[in-house]
Design a protein around this motif. Structure first.
Motif, PDB file in Angstrom:
ATOM      1  N   THR A 177      -1.193 -99.478 -70.413  1.00 24.07           N
ATOM      2  CA  THR A 177      -2.389 -98.724 -70.802  1.00 24.07           C
ATOM      3  C   THR A 177      -3.600 -99.644 -70.764  1.00 24.07           C
ATOM      4  O   THR A 177      -3.509-100.823 -71.121  1.00 24.07           O
ATOM      5  CB  THR A 177      -2.233 -98.140 -72.218  1.00 24.07           C
ATOM      6  N   GLY A 178      -4.713 -99.107 -70.322  1.00 20.66           N
ATOM      7  CA  GLY A 178      -5.928 -99.901 -70.265  1.00 20.66           C
ATOM      8  C   GLY A 178      -7.157 -99.038 -70.131  1.00 20.66           C
ATOM      9  O   GLY A 178      -7.082 -97.802 -70.156  1.00 20.66           O
ATOM     10  N   ILE A 179      -8.295 -99.699 -69.984  1.00 20.36           N
ATOM     11  CA  ILE A 179      -9.583 -99.009 -69.916  1.00 20.36           C
ATOM     12  C   ILE A 179     -10.291 -99.384 -68.627  1.00 20.36           C
ATOM     13  O   ILE A 179     -10.387-100.564 -68.274  1.00 20.36           O
ATOM     14  CB  ILE A 179     -10.473 -99.380 -71.117  1.00 20.36           C
ATOM     15  N   ASN A 180     -10.762 -98.378 -67.924  1.00 19.97           N
ATOM     16  CA  ASN A 180     -11.632 -98.608 -66.784  1.00 19.97           C
ATOM     17  C   ASN A 180     -13.007 -98.955 -67.339  1.00 19.97           C
ATOM     18  O   ASN A 180     -13.716 -98.100 -67.870  1.00 19.97           O
ATOM     19  CB  ASN A 180     -11.699 -97.361 -65.903  1.00 19.97           C
ATOM     20  N   VAL A 181     -13.372-100.234 -67.258  1.00 22.04           N
ATOM     21  CA  VAL A 181     -14.541-100.757 -67.964  1.00 22.04           C
ATOM     22  C   VAL A 181     -15.820-100.025 -67.591  1.00 22.04           C
ATOM     23  O   VAL A 181     -16.620 -99.652 -68.453  1.00 22.04           O
ATOM     24  CB  VAL A 181     -14.699-102.270 -67.697  1.00 22.04           C
ATOM     25  N   GLY A 182     -16.032 -99.782 -66.321  1.00 23.27           N
ATOM     26  CA  GLY A 182     -17.274 -99.151 -65.890  1.00 23.27           C
ATOM     27  C   GLY A 182     -17.444 -97.736 -66.407  1.00 23.27           C
ATOM     28  O   GLY A 182     -18.552 -97.309 -66.747  1.00 23.27           O
ATOM     29  N   GLU A 183     -16.341 -96.990 -66.492  1.00 24.83           N
ATOM     30  CA  GLU A 183     -16.402 -95.590 -66.910  1.00 24.83           C
ATOM     31  C   GLU A 183     -15.970 -95.388 -68.352  1.00 24.83           C
ATOM     32  O   GLU A 183     -16.104 -94.291 -68.895  1.00 24.83           O
ATOM     33  CB  GLU A 183     -15.506 -94.753 -65.987  1.00 24.83           C
ATOM     34  N   ASN A 184     -15.432 -96.456 -68.974  1.00 23.39           N
ATOM     35  CA  ASN A 184     -14.927 -96.386 -70.348  1.00 23.39           C
ATOM     36  C   ASN A 184     -13.887 -95.276 -70.501  1.00 23.39           C
ATOM     37  O   ASN A 184     -13.878 -94.527 -71.486  1.00 23.39           O
ATOM     38  CB  ASN A 184     -16.077 -96.184 -71.336  1.00 23.39           C
ATOM     39  N   ILE A 185     -13.018 -95.172 -69.508  1.00 21.94           N
ATOM     40  CA  ILE A 185     -11.973 -94.152 -69.496  1.00 21.94           C
ATOM     41  C   ILE A 185     -10.608 -94.829 -69.635  1.00 21.94           C
ATOM     42  O   ILE A 185     -10.307 -95.780 -68.916  1.00 21.94           O
ATOM     43  CB  ILE A 185     -12.015 -93.332 -68.191  1.00 21.94           C
ATOM     44  N   GLU A 186      -9.800 -94.334 -70.547  1.00 21.56           N
ATOM     45  CA  GLU A 186      -8.463 -94.893 -70.737  1.00 21.56           C
ATOM     46  C   GLU A 186      -7.487 -94.279 -69.747  1.00 21.56           C
ATOM     47  O   GLU A 186      -7.498 -93.065 -69.508  1.00 21.56           O
ATOM     48  CB  GLU A 186      -7.978 -94.642 -72.164  1.00 21.56           C
ATOM     49  N   ARG A 187      -6.650 -95.134 -69.166  1.00 22.91           N
ATOM     50  CA  ARG A 187      -5.630 -94.668 -68.235  1.00 22.91           C
ATOM     51  C   ARG A 187      -4.295 -95.295 -68.604  1.00 22.91           C
ATOM     52  O   ARG A 187      -4.245 -96.396 -69.154  1.00 22.91           O
ATOM     53  CB  ARG A 187      -5.977 -95.048 -66.795  1.00 22.91           C
ATOM     54  N   THR A 188      -3.230 -94.592 -68.250  1.00 24.50           N
ATOM     55  CA  THR A 188      -1.881 -95.091 -68.509  1.00 24.50           C
ATOM     56  C   THR A 188      -1.045 -94.982 -67.241  1.00 24.50           C
ATOM     57  O   THR A 188      -1.067 -93.953 -66.554  1.00 24.50           O
ATOM     58  CB  THR A 188      -1.201 -94.291 -69.633  1.00 24.50           C
ATOM     59  N   TYR A 189      -0.330 -96.061 -66.941  1.00 18.25           N
ATOM     60  CA  TYR A 189       0.584 -96.085 -65.801  1.00 18.25           C
ATOM     61  C   TYR A 189       1.997 -96.335 -66.314  1.00 18.25           C
ATOM     62  O   TYR A 189       2.199 -97.134 -67.241  1.00 18.25           O
ATOM     63  CB  TYR A 189       0.207 -97.193 -64.814  1.00 18.25           C
ATOM     64  N   ILE A 190       2.969 -95.652 -65.716  1.00 17.51           N
ATOM     65  CA  ILE A 190       4.370 -95.950 -65.993  1.00 17.51           C
ATOM     66  C   ILE A 190       5.012 -96.410 -64.686  1.00 17.51           C
ATOM     67  O   ILE A 190       4.674 -95.918 -63.607  1.00 17.51           O
ATOM     68  CB  ILE A 190       5.121 -94.737 -66.576  1.00 17.51           C
ATOM     69  N   CYS A 191       5.911 -97.376 -64.797  1.00 15.98           N
ATOM     70  CA  CYS A 191       6.481 -97.968 -63.587  1.00 15.98           C
ATOM     71  C   CYS A 191       7.897 -98.473 -63.843  1.00 15.98           C
ATOM     72  O   CYS A 191       8.318 -98.664 -64.989  1.00 15.98           O
ATOM     73  CB  CYS A 191       5.597 -99.107 -63.088  1.00 15.98           C
ATOM     74  N   LYS A 192       8.618 -98.707 -62.745  1.00 14.25           N
ATOM     75  CA  LYS A 192       9.961 -99.279 -62.827  1.00 14.25           C
ATOM     76  C   LYS A 192       9.904-100.795 -62.984  1.00 14.25           C
ATOM     77  O   LYS A 192      10.721-101.391 -63.681  1.00 14.25           O
ATOM     78  CB  LYS A 192      10.756 -98.930 -61.567  1.00 14.25           C
ATOM     79  N   TYR A 193       8.938-101.397 -62.291  1.00 15.60           N
ATOM     80  CA  TYR A 193       8.843-102.854 -62.278  1.00 15.60           C
ATOM     81  C   TYR A 193       7.410-103.265 -62.599  1.00 15.60           C
ATOM     82  O   TYR A 193       6.458-102.699 -62.066  1.00 15.60           O
ATOM     83  CB  TYR A 193       9.245-103.414 -60.912  1.00 15.60           C
ATOM     84  N   LEU A 194       7.283-104.269 -63.448  1.00 18.59           N
ATOM     85  CA  LEU A 194       5.971-104.757 -63.858  1.00 18.59           C
ATOM     86  C   LEU A 194       5.857-106.240 -63.525  1.00 18.59           C
ATOM     87  O   LEU A 194       6.737-107.039 -63.868  1.00 18.59           O
ATOM     88  CB  LEU A 194       5.772-104.554 -65.362  1.00 18.59           C
ATOM     89  N   CYS A 195       4.775-106.608 -62.843  1.00 21.31           N
ATOM     90  CA  CYS A 195       4.501-108.015 -62.526  1.00 21.31           C
ATOM     91  C   CYS A 195       3.208-108.421 -63.224  1.00 21.31           C
ATOM     92  O   CYS A 195       2.136-107.894 -62.914  1.00 21.31           O
ATOM     93  CB  CYS A 195       4.370-108.213 -61.017  1.00 21.31           C
ATOM     94  N   ILE A 196       3.305-109.339 -64.180  1.00 16.07           N
ATOM     95  CA  ILE A 196       2.119-109.856 -64.865  1.00 16.07           C
ATOM     96  C   ILE A 196       1.703-111.139 -64.162  1.00 16.07           C
ATOM     97  O   ILE A 196       2.381-112.162 -64.260  1.00 16.07           O
ATOM     98  CB  ILE A 196       2.398-110.107 -66.356  1.00 16.07           C
TER      99      ILE A 196
END
Length: 266
Positions: A120-139
């Motif tokens: 979960t995070g925020i699109n800084v320019g639009e101040n809109i929260e979005r959520t992604y779900i995934c099988k694999y996460l790479c940090i």
């Protein structure tokens, strides 16, 4: 509503772009790369001093499946790294999978789900929260991204009465007025220490390096000559100062007593 992707990559620097390139090379395109800044390049574009460059020849450091020979025997400059990464991203179509201006605020994991990661995070320019779900996460956020001062040095800083800065705040010698800050103590013996001390010495500053284990520094042009089996003509210019952690307080007190004005950089 959460958006589904097989792979989510966090970070648009060297590692993140390299992972995306490997996926694209293998014809896998169900991924998204989340980058907080407005372009790729990460640490190399926004958080470095002007003279920083790669510490290995680019042929040893290039991204996966890179077919370019342009930088084969070259130490990439700071300004060249983002250009190189952008060219690589364009070649593999990575740019079409990047969401810029996205700041991750939360990551969670569910063991019993196929899409087990939630980002979960925020699109800084639009101040809109979005959520992604995934099988694999790479940090793929750099460990150098957040400046760190070791705890033992923090305890000693109160005994030092002059100006103290972190190397993350250093850009070039013009940061310092040589008439006021001629003597500089640098704590640490890594790449930043060797490069910043070289640059400040060339600009006329008196530099001393404090390093816990003792280390010699060599200019890149000398090291390149060595790799090419040529004679190293220049002598090493930097005296090493070896000390244990508990002696940092003592060295700071010595500098505080002897020098009328100085800066200290980690």
């Amino acid at each position: 509503m959460a958006l589904k992707k097989s792979v989510v990559i966090i970070g648009g620097g060297w590692s993140g772009v390299g992972v995306a390139g490997s996926l694209a090379y293998n014809n896998f395109h169900d991924y998204i790369l989340l980058e907080q800044a407005d372009s790729i390049g990460g640490f190399w574009k926004y958080h470095t001093y002007d003279s920083v460059r790669m510490h290995d020849l680019s042929r040893l450091y290039k991204t996966p499946h890179d077919l370019s020979e342009k930088y084969k025997d070259h130490f990439l400059l700071q300004s060249e790294v983002p250009i190189y990464l952008q060219q690589y991203a364009d070649y593999y179509g990575i740019s079409n999978h990047i969401l810029f201006g996205f700041r991750v605020t939360q990551i969670s994991h569910q063991d019993d789900e196929e899409f087990c990661w939630t980002v979960t995070g925020i699109n800084v320019g639009e101040n809109i929260e979005r959520t992604y779900i995934c099988k694999y996460l790479c940090i793929a956020t750099s460990y150098c991204r957040v400046p760190v001062i070791p705890e033992n040095i923090k305890k000693s800083m109160n005994h030092f009465k002059r100006k103290i800065i972190h190397s993350a705040d250093y850009k070039n010698p013009s940061n310092f007025d040589i008439s006021k800050h001629r003597k500089i103590l640098i704590i640490g013996g890594g790449h930043s220490s060797s490069e910043i001390s070289t640059e400040l010495t060339d600009a006329g500053f008196h530099v001393t390096i404090a390093h816990r284990s003792g280390q010699y520094f060599m200019r890149q042009q000398d090291w390149t000559s060595y790799l090419s089996n040529q004679t190293i003509e220049k002598s090493l210019q930097y005296w090493r100062y070896s000390m244990a952690d508990e002696n940092f307080k003592e060295i700071l007190e010595i500098f505080n007593e002897q020098f009328s004005e100085k800066n200290i950089s980690y």
